[in-house]
Scaffold this motif. Structure first.
Motif, PDB file in Angstrom:
ATOM      1  N   PRO A 111       0.805  -1.235   0.000  1.00  0.00           N
ATOM      2  CA  PRO A 111       0.000   0.000   0.000  1.00  0.00           C
ATOM      3  C   PRO A 111       0.834   1.280   0.000  1.00  0.00           C
ATOM      4  O   PRO A 111       0.440   2.268  -0.624  1.00  0.00           O
ATOM      5  CB  PRO A 111      -0.838  -0.121   1.280  1.00  0.00           C
ATOM      6  CG  PRO A 111      -0.116  -1.117   2.127  1.00  0.00           C
ATOM      7  CD  PRO A 111       0.544  -2.058   1.179  1.00  0.00           C
ATOM      8  N   ASP A 112       1.974   1.269   0.675  1.00  0.00           N
ATOM      9  CA  ASP A 112       2.791   2.478   0.747  1.00  0.00           C
ATOM     10  C   ASP A 112       3.454   2.787  -0.588  1.00  0.00           C
ATOM     11  O   ASP A 112       3.436   3.927  -1.062  1.00  0.00           O
ATOM     12  CB  ASP A 112       3.856   2.341   1.839  1.00  0.00           C
ATOM     13  CG  ASP A 112       3.250   2.205   3.227  1.00  0.00           C
ATOM     14  OD1 ASP A 112       2.058   2.543   3.365  1.00  0.00           O
ATOM     15  OD2 ASP A 112       3.952   1.768   4.144  1.00  0.00           O
ATOM     16  N   LYS A 113       4.036   1.756  -1.220  1.00  0.00           N
ATOM     17  CA  LYS A 113       4.672   1.970  -2.519  1.00  0.00           C
ATOM     18  C   LYS A 113       3.636   2.332  -3.579  1.00  0.00           C
ATOM     19  O   LYS A 113       3.879   3.181  -4.445  1.00  0.00           O
ATOM     20  CB  LYS A 113       5.440   0.716  -2.934  1.00  0.00           C
ATOM     21  CG  LYS A 113       6.652   0.425  -2.061  1.00  0.00           C
ATOM     22  CD  LYS A 113       7.368  -0.835  -2.520  1.00  0.00           C
ATOM     23  CE  LYS A 113       8.585  -1.116  -1.633  1.00  0.00           C
ATOM     24  NZ  LYS A 113       9.287  -2.359  -2.041  1.00  0.00           N
ATOM     25  N   THR A 114       2.475   1.684  -3.496  1.00  0.00           N
ATOM     26  CA  THR A 114       1.409   1.991  -4.452  1.00  0.00           C
ATOM     27  C   THR A 114       0.918   3.422  -4.275  1.00  0.00           C
ATOM     28  O   THR A 114       0.643   4.117  -5.258  1.00  0.00           O
ATOM     29  CB  THR A 114       0.231   1.018  -4.271  1.00  0.00           C
ATOM     30  OG1 THR A 114       0.707  -0.317  -4.347  1.00  0.00           O
ATOM     31  CG2 THR A 114      -0.823   1.239  -5.342  1.00  0.00           C
ATOM     32  N   ALA A 115       0.813   3.880  -3.020  1.00  0.00           N
ATOM     33  CA  ALA A 115       0.369   5.251  -2.752  1.00  0.00           C
ATOM     34  C   ALA A 115       1.333   6.267  -3.360  1.00  0.00           C
ATOM     35  O   ALA A 115       0.913   7.277  -3.935  1.00  0.00           O
ATOM     36  CB  ALA A 115       0.234   5.477  -1.255  1.00  0.00           C
ATOM     37  N   GLU A 116       2.635   5.989  -3.262  1.00  0.00           N
ATOM     38  CA  GLU A 116       3.618   6.899  -3.843  1.00  0.00           C
ATOM     39  C   GLU A 116       3.526   6.905  -5.365  1.00  0.00           C
ATOM     40  O   GLU A 116       3.620   7.959  -6.007  1.00  0.00           O
ATOM     41  CB  GLU A 116       5.026   6.506  -3.400  1.00  0.00           C
ATOM     42  CG  GLU A 116       5.311   6.768  -1.937  1.00  0.00           C
ATOM     43  CD  GLU A 116       5.094   8.230  -1.569  1.00  0.00           C
ATOM     44  OE1 GLU A 116       5.517   9.122  -2.333  1.00  0.00           O
ATOM     45  OE2 GLU A 116       4.475   8.488  -0.526  1.00  0.00           O
ATOM     46  N   PHE A 117       3.320   5.738  -5.942  1.00  0.00           N
ATOM     47  CA  PHE A 117       3.175   5.664  -7.401  1.00  0.00           C
ATOM     48  C   PHE A 117       1.927   6.405  -7.859  1.00  0.00           C
ATOM     49  O   PHE A 117       1.957   7.177  -8.823  1.00  0.00           O
ATOM     50  CB  PHE A 117       3.109   4.195  -7.845  1.00  0.00           C
ATOM     51  CG  PHE A 117       2.780   4.028  -9.304  1.00  0.00           C
ATOM     52  CD1 PHE A 117       3.748   4.245 -10.277  1.00  0.00           C
ATOM     53  CD2 PHE A 117       1.495   3.683  -9.712  1.00  0.00           C
ATOM     54  CE1 PHE A 117       3.436   4.103 -11.627  1.00  0.00           C
ATOM     55  CE2 PHE A 117       1.180   3.541 -11.050  1.00  0.00           C
ATOM     56  CZ  PHE A 117       2.160   3.758 -12.016  1.00  0.00           C
ATOM     57  N   PHE A 118       0.807   6.180  -7.164  1.00  0.00           N
ATOM     58  CA  PHE A 118      -0.437   6.854  -7.515  1.00  0.00           C
ATOM     59  C   PHE A 118      -0.311   8.364  -7.346  1.00  0.00           C
ATOM     60  O   PHE A 118      -0.912   9.133  -8.110  1.00  0.00           O
ATOM     61  CB  PHE A 118      -1.583   6.329  -6.651  1.00  0.00           C
ATOM     62  CG  PHE A 118      -2.232   5.073  -7.179  1.00  0.00           C
ATOM     63  CD1 PHE A 118      -1.478   4.097  -7.804  1.00  0.00           C
ATOM     64  CD2 PHE A 118      -3.593   4.872  -7.043  1.00  0.00           C
ATOM     65  CE1 PHE A 118      -2.063   2.936  -8.288  1.00  0.00           C
ATOM     66  CE2 PHE A 118      -4.196   3.719  -7.527  1.00  0.00           C
ATOM     67  CZ  PHE A 118      -3.432   2.747  -8.145  1.00  0.00           C
ATOM     68  N   ALA A 119       0.443   8.807  -6.353  1.00  0.00           N
ATOM     69  CA  ALA A 119       0.631  10.245  -6.139  1.00  0.00           C
ATOM     70  C   ALA A 119       1.325  10.878  -7.337  1.00  0.00           C
ATOM     71  O   ALA A 119       0.884  11.916  -7.857  1.00  0.00           O
ATOM     72  CB  ALA A 119       1.439  10.483  -4.862  1.00  0.00           C
ATOM     73  N   ARG A 120       2.397  10.251  -7.792  1.00  0.00           N
ATOM     74  CA  ARG A 120       3.127  10.790  -8.950  1.00  0.00           C
ATOM     75  C   ARG A 120       2.275  10.705 -10.216  1.00  0.00           C
ATOM     76  O   ARG A 120       2.268  11.638 -11.038  1.00  0.00           O
ATOM     77  CB  ARG A 120       4.442  10.034  -9.137  1.00  0.00           C
ATOM     78  CG  ARG A 120       5.440  10.255  -8.006  1.00  0.00           C
ATOM     79  CD  ARG A 120       6.810   9.702  -8.376  1.00  0.00           C
ATOM     80  NE  ARG A 120       6.777   8.260  -8.559  1.00  0.00           N
ATOM     81  CZ  ARG A 120       6.986   7.376  -7.601  1.00  0.00           C
ATOM     82  NH1 ARG A 120       7.232   7.796  -6.359  1.00  0.00           N
ATOM     83  NH2 ARG A 120       6.951   6.067  -7.854  1.00  0.00           N
ATOM     84  N   ALA A 121       1.547   9.601 -10.371  1.00  0.00           N
ATOM     85  CA  ALA A 121       0.703   9.440 -11.559  1.00  0.00           C
ATOM     86  C   ALA A 121      -0.416  10.470 -11.582  1.00  0.00           C
ATOM     87  O   ALA A 121      -0.742  11.040 -12.640  1.00  0.00           O
ATOM     88  CB  ALA A 121       0.122   8.025 -11.594  1.00  0.00           C
ATOM     89  N   ALA A 122      -1.009  10.733 -10.425  1.00  0.00           N
ATOM     90  CA  ALA A 122      -2.099  11.708 -10.358  1.00  0.00           C
ATOM     91  C   ALA A 122      -1.608  13.094 -10.757  1.00  0.00           C
ATOM     92  O   ALA A 122      -2.301  13.826 -11.472  1.00  0.00           O
ATOM     93  CB  ALA A 122      -2.694  11.741  -8.954  1.00  0.00           C
TER      94      ALA A 122
END
Length: 311
Positions: free
Chosen positions: A40-51
């Motif tokens: 969840p933490d790595k995915t959250a960082e990826f989603f943040a940059r993608a957003a």
């Protein structure tokens, strides 16, 4: 010719609407299921940059910039862009966190010494425990700041009987997928609609607590001042207080570094009364809006600036 073209486009749009809703719903379900398989933490960082990357190409980016400039005329363009970047990052992280709602609230009340994503101070705990145990109804208001899905998790995890007002997505398939996710440890969900005030009022009369987001533009709302400008606020909260007088408290989740959160419950927000002692709808919503403005001023990059707030 133009009329024929417009009619054709309208008919094509209507014909494709069911297909597009199924596609959106399918994509939502697939995204939620897939995201759960990743950290969840790595995915959250990826989603943040993608957003943030995708957001630059959307009209919401312009809306957010205009809203921020209107709210903070004293800030430089560079400061506005920095805040707007944080807004997109926060939204992206929420998207990733939504798929893991069932275990984000990991505070163990029996073992508070255990590491947790969640923290709260002694006063917040005192207020929460008192409201949970007094046998009386209360209304909690929240805003689109930090992660606005989390307060409901904390309420249910710590035994607060709560009815939560929410707004359905336009896509029925997406709605079913999201509601299924929200139904895990999130109390009684009441969909916004004509019967929602009746159901919420009944919940208060039954001694339950009611929770709602109150910072969205509401076309038929009451006038309030937000960041020095007039806007429309949903009067449902104040109208419920007219039916069942009970305490009003704000609740917010502040995003902290390292994928952690701080939960806060405000002191009681007193409703405003008119000369006859009755609940003043506009005045009460202004009192609530002023609390939210204070929250947003403190953490402007954690609030959802991407929709029209002033029209």
């Amino acid at each position: 010719m133009n009329r024929l073209l417009l009619r054709t486009r309208a008919r094509l749009r209507d014909a494709l609407k069911p297909v597009s809703e199924v596609a959106v719903g399918g994509l939502t379900i697939a995204l939620l299921r897939t995201t759960r398989y990743f950290d969840p933490d790595k995915t959250a960082e990826f989603f943040a940059r993608a957003a943030r990357f995708i957001g630059r190409f959307l009209r919401e980016d312009r809306i957010g910039r205009e809203n921020l400039t209107a709210a903070f005329p004293e800030k430089s363009p560079e400061e506005i862009e920095q805040i707007l970047t944080g807004v997109w990052h926060n939204l992206g992280r929420i998207g990733a966190e939504f798929a893991h709602l069932d275990h984000i609230w990991d505070y163990d009340v029996d073992h508070p010494e255990k590491p947790s994503r969640i923290e709260f101070d002694a006063r917040t705990k005192q207020l929460f425990d008192s409201l949970r145990d007094d046998g009386k109804p209360a209304i909690f208001f929240a805003s689109h700041t930090g992660n606005w899905e989390i307060p409901a998790l904390g309420a249910v995890a710590h035994g607060l009987d709560c009815a939560i007002l929410f707004r359905r997505p336009n896509s029925e398939a997406a709605d079913r997928a999201i509601e299924k996710t929200r139904a895990v440890k999130m109390g009684t969900l009441v969909a916004a609609g004509r019967d929602a005030p009746l159901r919420l009022g009944q919940a208060l009369q039954n001694g339950q607590h009611v929770a709602m987001l109150v910072d969205q533009w509401f076309t038929n709302g009451v006038d309030v001042t937000f960041f020095g400008r007039k806007t429309k606020a949903n009067p449902t909260l104040a109208r419920l207080i007219r039916q069942v007088e009970c305490p009003i408290h704000g609740v917010r989740i502040i995003r902290l570094p390292n994928h952690r959160f701080r939960a806060e419950v405000t002191e009681e927000v007193k409703p405003v009364r008119d000369a006859d002692g009755n609940i003043d709808i506009q005045g009460t919503m202004q009192a609530v809006t002023s609390v939210i403005e204070g929250w947003v001023r403190e953490y402007p990059d954690q609030w959802l600036w991407l929709h029209r707030r002033w029209r």
